[in-house]
Enzyme design. Structure first.
Site, PDB file in Angstrom:
ATOM      1  N   CYS A  78       0.838  -1.203   0.000  1.00 46.23           N
ATOM      2  CA  CYS A  78       0.000   0.000   0.000  1.00 46.23           C
ATOM      3  C   CYS A  78       0.878   1.261   0.000  1.00 46.23           C
ATOM      4  CB  CYS A  78      -0.984  -0.055   1.170  1.00 46.23           C
ATOM      5  SG  CYS A  78      -2.269   1.198   1.073  1.00 46.23           S
ATOM      6  N   HIS A 174      -3.759  -5.315   0.350  1.00 47.22           N
ATOM      7  CA  HIS A 174      -3.276  -5.792   1.658  1.00 47.22           C
ATOM      8  C   HIS A 174      -3.380  -7.313   1.751  1.00 47.22           C
ATOM      9  CE1 HIS A 174      -2.881  -1.836   3.614  1.00 47.22           C
ATOM     10  NE2 HIS A 174      -3.841  -1.484   2.784  1.00 47.22           N
ATOM     11  N   GLU A 176      -2.305  -9.100   3.986  1.00 47.09           N
ATOM     12  CA  GLU A 176      -2.381  -9.513   5.393  1.00 47.09           C
ATOM     13  C   GLU A 176      -3.800  -9.587   5.933  1.00 47.09           C
ATOM     14  OE1 GLU A 176      -0.910  -6.926   4.192  1.00 47.09           O
ATOM     15  OE2 GLU A 176      -1.601  -5.088   5.147  1.00 47.09           O
ATOM     16  N   GLY A 231     -16.126 -10.214  29.499  1.00 47.48           N
ATOM     17  CA  GLY A 231     -15.695 -10.413  28.110  1.00 47.48           C
ATOM     18  C   GLY A 231     -14.450 -11.285  28.060  1.00 47.48           C
ATOM     19  N   THR A 235     -11.309 -11.623  30.930  1.00 45.96           N
ATOM     20  CA  THR A 235     -11.342 -12.936  31.583  1.00 45.96           C
ATOM     21  C   THR A 235     -10.020 -13.673  31.357  1.00 45.96           C
ATOM     22  OG1 THR A 235     -13.714 -13.023  31.188  1.00 45.96           O
ATOM     23  CG2 THR A 235     -12.653 -15.087  31.805  1.00 45.96           C
TER      24      THR A 235
END
Ligand code: XMP
Length: 604
Positions: A78, A174, A176, A231, A235
């Site tokens: 990019c 991209h 990735e 969440g 946790t």
């Protein structure tokens, strides 16, 4: 040795590149874009990331140009692709501000590029055509000497280029992000075939490493005080600290902010059972949060206030519990994307402030008083850690929920403004409206706060998504498109208006009920595990004051950095729309069909 060095030009996906390579079993690190070439000579390969700046500006991030003389392969992604075109151009201007910006999916017609050699051609054809993920405004218009163009899309003629002799490669898309087909194959080819790396990185060793880090940070005596939410991040972070330090050196406090989901408090039961009743406490501080948010409407202001309130509450509860600063560290479940999008990397644009990166917390971090075991990990890696720790499926696979909770998903407004017919040309049979609210997005690595377009008559979810992609690519002022899936009889969507409305317990109660209803239906239809996250948002948009619009925002993602809106089966959309439409106070229901980019996952 760091086999692959990723030079960070500030791209939102920069660390994703390093991760993809680590997933291949090769150690990769992220370094500042301007790292001197002399320090990179030991690398087997260099990758230059994307970034929000324009290479056409003198002050934009640059590499040490001596890296091109190291004899080390270089891959530009990019912004990095554009930087190669600029740096190796010998005086010509090869990069220009594109007339059509490209965000989201595009189709690449790949040429003969070394990086694509392992990708099979389409059946019955000699050409390779595949889906890639784009997010750029500037475009490379010609290749530098020694290079040839080896891939194009409809809107970008030089989407890939290579100089095979010098082993320099530029990709506008991209690889990735998971939405790029064959992205892993492209990195695999670069890393092993072009750079000659060997496998030297084993992710299974991570739990032990993290535990060792926690022990080192906490030393022999320090204890860790956590705000926990039920969440997965908090946790897992709490469980890791409990494992590293023992159950008597951790204390978790669940703060009811008033902006939690139905069932959040019950989720504490797991930690009470696993770590001990004594290690988990609850505090209802909703009055503090509502009080401080009175009159606050802008999403970034909300985030700042919530972050500050969390700290004030945490300090207050800390004191109430009689804990001493010199004995306790503050634990946080911060994960990697929280730091990138808050502008943590030097050249990265700030998309939004995560609640655990506000100024006061940053000061505590700088003072060494914070422990964040998950700060190098992405969501999917946190789940791997959670599974390795033996946490239950429902805890590990619970949909992510942002710290500021329903507060960000409940939009507020100060003034009345009516819905208007869309100001853009629409295909026959499609109706469109400008909804007079702005929402947060991320376009070309930068934050946007732009127009929401509501539509009807665009066809099924697939067609709606294609329409949304085209509109957001062509009209920069629009960063989100949603389909009207319910309008109340007698209250046609085109006649609704935004009405002044703030964050009140009553509005949040309605949003919480809508969210719980959606979760119940999605679970009942067996879709919960198939969807990565499904924010339900609320706009003060209706036929009069106090009337609301609910927005469904189901997405699929791997790490929250990019996302595809989730295609819900039409009967499920109808069921959701009907059920939500039956809630008292709801005039309309929208189904957000925008990907990230250009919109963010949260609708705020
Ligand atoms: P966006 O909206 O930026 O969200 O596309 C990406 C992911 O991050 C979550 N998110 C947060 N998580 N604190 C958190 O712990 C926050 O302040 C926060 N804001 C967004 C979001 O739910 C999504 O999964």
């Amino acid at each position: 040795m760091n086999q692959i060095v990723v030079l960070n030009a500030g791209g939102q996906y920069c660390h994703l590149i390093a991760r993809r390579i680590r997933e291949l079993g090769v150690h990769a690190v992220v370094a500042d874009v301007s790292k001197p070439a002399a320090e990179l000579s030991g690398a087997r390969g260099i990758i230059i990331s994307g970034g929000p700046a324009s290479v056409t500006e003198a002050t934009s991030p640059s590499v040490d140009r001596a890296i091109y003389d190291l004899g080390v392969p270089v891959l530009g992604i990019c912004y990095g692709h554009q930087l190669l075109a600029r740096d190796l151009a010998r005086g010509q201007a090869l990069v220009s501000a594109g007339t059509t910006k490209e965000y989201g999916k595009a189709t690449l017609e790949a040429g003969d590029c070394e990086l694509f050699q392992k990708i099979s051609p389409a059946p019955g054809s000699s050409s390779r055509v595949f889906t890639v993920w784009m997010s750029h405004g500037d475009t490379v218009v010609d290749v530098p000497p020694g290079f040839k163009a080896v891939g194009e899309t409809e809107d970008c003629k030089i989407a890939a280029m290579e100089d095979r002799g010098r082993k320099f490669y530029g990709l506008q898309f991209h690889p990735e992000v998971v939405h790029t087909e064959h992205g892993t194959e492209i990195y695999r080819t670069f890393v092993f075939d072009v750079c000659g790396c060997r496998q030297d990185w084993d992710p299974r060793a991570r739990v032990e490493q993290v535990i060792a880090d926690i022990k080192r940070t906490a030393g022999d005596r320090k204890k860790v005080f956590f705000l926990i939410s039920g969440g997965v991040d908090s946790t897992v972070a709490f469980s890791l600290c409990a494992k590293a330090l023992g159950r008597d050196r951790v204390l978790g406090l669940y703060v009811d902010t008033g902006f939690m989901r139905e069932g959040d408090a019950e989720a504490m039961q797991y930690l009470k059972t696993a770590v001990g009743e004594h290690a988990v406490k609850l505090a209802d501080r909703s009055a503090d949060f509502f009080g401080r948010l009175r009159g606050v409407t802008h999403p970034e202001d909300k985030r700042a206030v919530i972050g500050e309130t969390f700290i004030a509450v945490q300090e207050d509860e800390f004191a109430k519990l009689g804990l001493r600063e010199d004995e306790w560290l503050l634990g946080q479940g911060t994960i990697y994307p929280d730091t990138i999008e808050s502008g943590g990397a030097r050249h990265a644009a700030k998309i939004k402030t995560h609640h655990n990166r506000v100024a006061k917390i940053q000061a505590l971090i700088d003072a060494g008083r914070v422990i964040e075991p998950l700060v190098d990990f992405y969501k999917d890696e946190v789940r791997v850690l959670g599974e390795e720790l033996g946490l239950p499926h429902d805890v590990v696979w619970r949909h992510p929920f942002p710290g500021p909770g329903l507060a960000v998903r409940c939009l507020a407004a100060e003034t009345r403004a009516a819905v208007e017919p869309a100001a853009i040309a629409l295909p026959p049979g499609v109706e469109g409206w400008n909804v007079p609210v702005r929402t947060v997005g991320v376009q070309g690595d930068e934050r946007s706060y732009s127009q929401l377009l509501a539509v009807s008559g665009v066809g099924d979810a697939e067609a709606a998504g294609a329409f949304a992609r085209r509109v957001t690519n062509e009209h920069r002022a629009i960063n989100r498109v949603a389909v009207v899936v319910f309008q109340r009889a007698g209250a046609p969507f085109g006649r609704l208006a935004i009405h002044p409305a703030m964050l009140t317990p009553e509005r949040i109660a309605l949003l919480r009920a809508a969210d719980a209803l959606v979760t119940r239906i999605v679970r009942a239809r067996g879709l919960y595990d198939a969807i990565w996250q499904m924010p339900v948002a609320m706009l003060p948009l209706g036929s009069g004051p106090g009337r609301e619009t609910i927005v469904l925002r189901p997405v699929n993602s791997r790490d929250g950095m990019t996302a595809d809106f989730a295609r819900l089966p039409a009967p499920v959309v109808t069921e959701l729309a009907t059920a939500l439409g039956a809630l008292d106070g709801v005039d309309a229901v929208l189904y957000d069909v925008t990907n990230k980019p250009p919109a963010t996952i949260e609708l705020e």
